[in-house]
Design an enzyme around this catalytic site. Structure first.
Site, mmCIF file in Angstrom:
data_model
loop_
_atom_site.group_PDB
_atom_site.id
_atom_site.type_symbol
_atom_site.label_atom_id
_atom_site.label_comp_id
_atom_site.label_asym_id
_atom_site.label_seq_id
_atom_site.Cartn_x
_atom_site.Cartn_y
_atom_site.Cartn_z
ATOM 1 C CG ASP A 656 -2.405 0.556 0.992
ATOM 2 O OD1 ASP A 656 -2.450 1.475 0.117
ATOM 3 O OD2 ASP A 656 -3.307 0.128 1.447
ATOM 4 C CG ASP A 726 -9.228 2.459 -0.305
ATOM 5 O OD1 ASP A 726 -8.791 1.302 -0.393
ATOM 6 O OD2 ASP A 726 -8.670 3.117 0.697
HETATM 7 C C1 GLA Z 1 -5.630 1.756 1.899
HETATM 8 C C2 GLA Z 1 -6.262 0.510 1.174
HETATM 9 C C3 GLA Z 1 -7.324 -0.191 1.875
HETATM 10 C C4 GLA Z 1 -6.450 -0.754 3.213
HETATM 11 C C5 GLA Z 1 -6.104 0.392 4.092
HETATM 12 C C6 GLA Z 1 -5.433 -0.044 5.391
HETATM 13 O O1 GLA Z 1 -6.755 2.550 2.199
HETATM 14 O O2 GLA Z 1 -6.516 0.896 0.052
HETATM 15 O O3 GLA Z 1 -7.596 -1.351 1.211
HETATM 16 O O4 GLA Z 1 -5.494 -1.661 3.059
HETATM 17 O O5 GLA Z 1 -5.409 1.287 3.225
HETATM 18 O O6 GLA Z 1 -4.939 1.234 6.268
#
Ligand code: GLA
Length: 998
Positions: A656, A726
């Site tokens: 990430d 997300d």
């Molecule tokens: C980002 C990712 C999510 C999750 C969060 C965790 O927003 O896109 O899918 O993994 O981080 O902090």
């Protein structure tokens, strides 16, 4: 101060592979032409020949690279020289002064002569004559003519000497033309002197007097007259601003946005570039820095050829290499640029470097691109290209949610279409700051540049150093956007994603614990979900953010990559073993580029975060960004990753990157290199990614950046999939995934079923629709199976997983066709389909998000890609259960399938499906439709995949259901799914308020 190696203008890292790269490249033979790249020495034209298209440019009479054509393949003997008639001299367009015109010519002629030096005298002479015919520049022709004549004289002299001194046998060896480099250089100098001095007649005649009576002057004059009579007045002197160019320099007459910009030590930034040499070779050419490229650096791919054209500034020894790679059987060309400072005199600062410049002839064009935002990435937007400048870019340090590094130019005064029209697609292989520039000038011609964003960028190039720009994939289609996307999808699937995940590979069905647990990632929570996951047919369990340091919220612990023993008291290995014991693979979430101020790592190394000491820094999601330009930082982070990945049987990593860069300053770099930080950051990230790939090649890496903030081709070099957004709301995902499909294969789009109400939009979308949308991507779950699913839904999920396993091969490896565009639909509908390469099988998807009116009919859905001569069984999978009672306009859930056609299957010919189309009734907001088409001639065998089709070993299953023909009609497996998706009558009350299931 940074270590020397980091300051030398190349980036440190080639990793352990650097030697093998150079050796490989160094050993490759130069070719006169390859199957895909032809060099026509007589016309000085390069033809890049793709599957159905051709890209051509030539070295013009000034030594500039003049772009000629990008379109459908022409006949091999089609001579494009007539195109110079399109250049009309304009009074305000500067032209080079006389003396300058000679200089490039030396290089051009020298290169041609070098290439032909092993040829016979007669052929070289023929080539020279052809050149004169094709290039109307009088001085240039005279120069060439003189060169050849001098060469011929010299050779005859040699022959004579030889005849006088040697045996006839030895003498014959002298007849072919090879003369030494030195000879050649001398000859050209003589010729130039002869032509540039007042007494040229005298010099030439003096030379000629020994042998033959060539009256160069007289002949040149005659030729000049001849040529002038066939060239319309005004055409003979056109400057750069008038030409279509392959690469444009700054300050020498081209007023359009330049391809590059450098500043020399004396403050000047004028750098005229002229052709110097070229090289054609088999396979792709590796980079010296750690940037990802299309194709396999480690082997000589016989299906790819590369052309490198070197341009040089004769005054400063600056060189620019234009790289072109052509992939046989695809309509794509991959371009990049390298700037080299060969001057011993001193450093140069590069302020701009485009990966590719394409000049389009005067016409109407549209520009399509993929802007977006967090939770709404890659929305499709297009507009006509009008006079003036237009740019889209990222200045955020990642390719960004806001502007994907992808663009399309389409020809015509109407918007680009899916199935017809010429379109030119560009996908930058880069994850940092990029810029796409478009300029339509007064001539109606359009310049397109793509590359590193010149804002906040400068790169100091010491003597002998070079800078490589990222690659740009350029796809051509004269059948609209669909074919362009298919070409990009195929290229990425076959030449970008790691080899381990190519061929028949399909990613496992995963369950990610983020939306189920957020930071509550404890052993027990994970195990309870894992058990349920196994039960419904999930194959991979991914533990998301919260397992390390003291990560109980988003304010802490990034950088402290040690297991939180409060949450995982038995440690990571024990958890992984237990998950594996259930028969599930295990995956883990990391965010290696970030650091929390509240962390042990920050306490120990505050200078490891980007930013200037003593000045404030902005936080994003309560975190700072690690300075990945620093080797010590990269080594530390890689060490932590390596330890985690070695500590247990981890088979998947979600990488990430949850914020964009600010206060971009590296405390380890000197002031004059601060303009390099953005790019060095990207290079640093690539280096760590590559180390993970090299040492853990079996691990599936899914990249992510606050959802889809770094969805680019470069990321796909390190893993087969990227978390698309997300936003897990099924309806929002329709648009996101549709837009993403413009450039990126469906197999790369991370997509999950999440719970309702959706955590981002609070919308309740039917499970059926959430399933159908998630199916068009990697497929997985993002919900708490222990709490958010009823027993009946659980049975449905099991059926869905079985169905996904059966359908995944066609979704991953079939051809993708967009049918209804959600971005311009008045009905708020979207539709797309997949067709197997043998056209015996297809899947058709349609969706409606919000019905503006109840009464308006949808158009019939005309399918694409099918075999018109086949008859197809069209079967509806996962039908809705909602029916409208017409007399009272009352919609109710009837607990039994309501088929689009009143029955489950129809038999329709391919011809009818293509031309008449399918009548579609999507009557309720958030409804979806999935049809499976099976050609009737494709009966018997094998669509039924083994339950664990995810890791199909191609050797064990040599006949992929896609590559072969017979596919069984949709019976057993999908019947099961259908049954499971149909709720038993007594479980759902007859009320429209209970639509949440299907
Ligand atoms: C980002 C990712 C999510 C999750 C969060 C965790 O927003 O896109 O899918 O993994 O981080 O902090």
């Amino acid at each position: 101060m940074a270590p020397d190696k980091e300051n030398d203008g190349k980036f440190t890292s080639r990793l352990e592979r650097s030697n093998s790269y150079s050796t490989l490249w160094g050993n490759r033979a130069n070719l006169q032409s390859s199957r895909c790249i032809h060099y026509n020495a007589q016309q000085r034209r390069f033809d890049l020949l793709c599957r159905t298209c051709q890209y051509s440019f030539r070295v013009d009479e000034h030594g500039w690279l003049e772009h000629q054509y990008w379109g459908v393949r022409l006949q091999p003997d089609d001579d494009l020289d007539f195109l110079h008639h399109t250049n009309v001299a304009q009074p305000f367009d500067p032209i080079p002064e006389k003396t300058e015109r000679f200089k490039p010519h030396l290089a051009v002629a020298s290169d041609i002569l070098k290439r032909q030096s092993n040829d016979s005298n007669r052929n070289t002479w023929k080539a020279a004559t052809m050149m004169q015919r094709h290039h109307y520049n009088e001085e240039a022709s005279r120069l060439e003519n003189a060169c050849w004549r001098l060469l011929a004289m010299k050779q005859r002299r040699k022959e004579k000497e030889c005849a006088e001194t040697d045996s006839p046998h030895t003498c014959s060896e002298h007849i072919s033309i090879p003369v030494t480099e030195e000879d050649r250089a001398l000859l050209f100098e003589e010729a130039i002197r002869a032509l540039m001095t007042d007494n040229q007649d005298t010099v030439l005649k003096a030379q000629a007097a020994n042998k033959e009576h060539f009256d160069v002057r007289e002949e040149a004059d005659k030729r000049h007259e001849r040529e002038m009579s066939r060239i319309p007045p005004g055409l003979e002197r056109v400057g750069k601003n008038t030409k279509l160019l392959e690469f444009s320099d700054y300050g020498t007459g081209d007023y359009r946005i330049p391809s590059f910009n450098v500043t020399y030590g004396d403050g000047s930034n004028i750098s005229p570039l002229h052709y110097k040499a070229h090289r054609i070779t088999l396979g792709v050419v590796p980079m010296d820095c750690s940037m990802p490229i299309v194709g396999d650096e480690l082997s000589v791919q016989s299906d790819a050829s590369a052309l490198i054209v070197t341009l040089a500034d004769p005054f400063t020894d600056l060189e620019v290499d234009l790289h072109y790679a052509v992939f046989q059987d695809l309509d794509v060309i991959v371009r990049r640029t390298v700037i080299r400072n060969k001057s011993p005199a001193g450093g140069v600062t590069v302020q701009k470097i485009a990966s590719a410049t394409v000049d389009f002839e005067s016409d109407h064009y549209h520009f399509l691109h993929l802007p977006g935002e967090y939770t709404a990435e890659r929305q499709v937007v297009y507009q006509p290209i009008v006079e003036g400048y237009r740019g889209v870019d990222s200045r955020r340090g990642t390719s960004s949610h806001q502007h994907n590094p992808f663009a399309v130019i389409s020809r015509g005064d109407t918007p680009p279409e899916e199935s017809r029209g010429e379109v030119f697609g560009f996908a930058l292989v880069y994850s940092g700051n990029h810029r796409i520039e478009i300029e339509k000038t007064e001539t109606g011609r359009v310049r397109f540049n793509i590359g590193i964003n010149p804002d906040h960028f400068s790169w100091s190039l010491a003597s002998g150093c070079s800078l490589e720009a990222p690659e740009c994939i350029m796809a051509y289609s004269n059948e609209g956007l669909t074919y362009m996307s298919q070409q990009l999808h195929k290229l990425i699937r076959s030449h970008v994603i790691p080899q381990e995940f190519r061929g028949n590979w399909v990613c496992p069905i995963l369950l990610n614990t983020w939306e189920a647990l957020y930071f509550d990632q404890t052993h027990d929570n994970i195990m309870s979900i894992a058990k349920e996951a196994k039960d419904i047919g999930v194959e991979l369990l991914v533990m998301d953010d919260g397992w390390y340091g003291q990560r109980n919220n988003d304010k802490t612990s990034l950088g402290d990559w040690d297991v939180d023993l409060k949450k995982l008291p038995n440690g990571l290995k024990a958890l992984v073993d237990e998950v594996n014991g259930l028969g599930l693979k295990f995956g883990i979430w990391v965010e290696p580029e970030m650091i929390s101020v509240e962390s042990k790592l920050y306490e120990a190394n505050p200078e490891w975060a980007l930013g200037q000491s003593g000045k404030s820094r902005s936080e994003g999601r309560n975190q700072l960004v690690l300075d990945f330009t620093r080797k010590d930082v990269r080594d530390y982070i890689y060490g932590k990753l390596e330890a985690i990945l070695n500590s247990a049987n981890i088979e998947y990593v979600k990488w990430d990157c949850n914020r964009h860069l600010t206060e971009v300053y590296s405390r380890q770099l000197p002031p004059y290199r601060q303009g390099e930080v953005f790019h060095r950051y990207a290079l640093g990230v690539y280096e760590v990614f590559q180390r993970v790939r090299t040492n853990f090649p079996h691990i599936i890496v899914e990249t992510c950046a606050g959802g889809g903030g770094r969805f680019d081709v470069a990321m796909l070099k390190y893993g087969p999939q990227i978390w698309a957004s997300d936003n897990t709301d099924g309806l929002a995902r329709i648009r996101i995934q549709y837009g993403t499909s413009m450039a990126y294969p469906i197999s790369s789009i991370g997509s999950h079923i999440s719970s309702v109400p959706n955590h981002q939009t609070f919308r309740r979308t039917p499970l059926k629709t959430r399933f159908v949308v998630a199916l068009c991507g990697t497929f997985g779950y993002e919900l708490d199976l222990t709490k958010e699913v009823t027993p009946k839904e659980k049975e449905q999920l099991k059926a869905m997983n079985r169905l996904r396993t059966r359908l995944a091969p066609i979704i991953f490896h079939g051809d993708f066709y967009r049918l209804w565009n959600p971005f311009c639909s008045t009905n708020n509908v979207a539709a797309w389909m997949f067709v197997s390469p043998n056209r015996l099988k297809a899947l058709v998807f349609a969706f409606v998000t919000f019905k503006k009116t109840l009464g308006r009919y949808l158009p019939r859905l005309r399918l694409r890609g099918l075999d018109p001569h086949q008859k197809y069984v069209v079967s509806e999978l996962v039908p809705t259960t909602i029916r409208r009672i017409t007399s009272v306009q009352f919609a109710e859930d009837q607990d039994r399938p309501v088929y689009q056609f009143g029955k489950k299957t129809l038999e329709i010919s391919g011809l009818a499906l293509l031309n008449v189309g399918l009548p579609i009734k999507l009557e309720f907001d958030g409804d979806a439709m999935l049809m499976e088409l099976t050609a009737m001639s494709a009966h018997t065998t094998t669509c039924a995949m083994t339950p664990s089709a995810s890791f199909v070993d191609p050797k064990a299953h040599p006949e992929s259901p896609l590559s072969l023909s017979p596919i069984q009609p949709p019976t057993h497996q999908h019947e099961m799914a259908m049954t499971m998706l149909e709720p038993p009558p007594d479980e759902v009350p007859r009320s429209i308020s209970h639509r949440r299931i299907i």
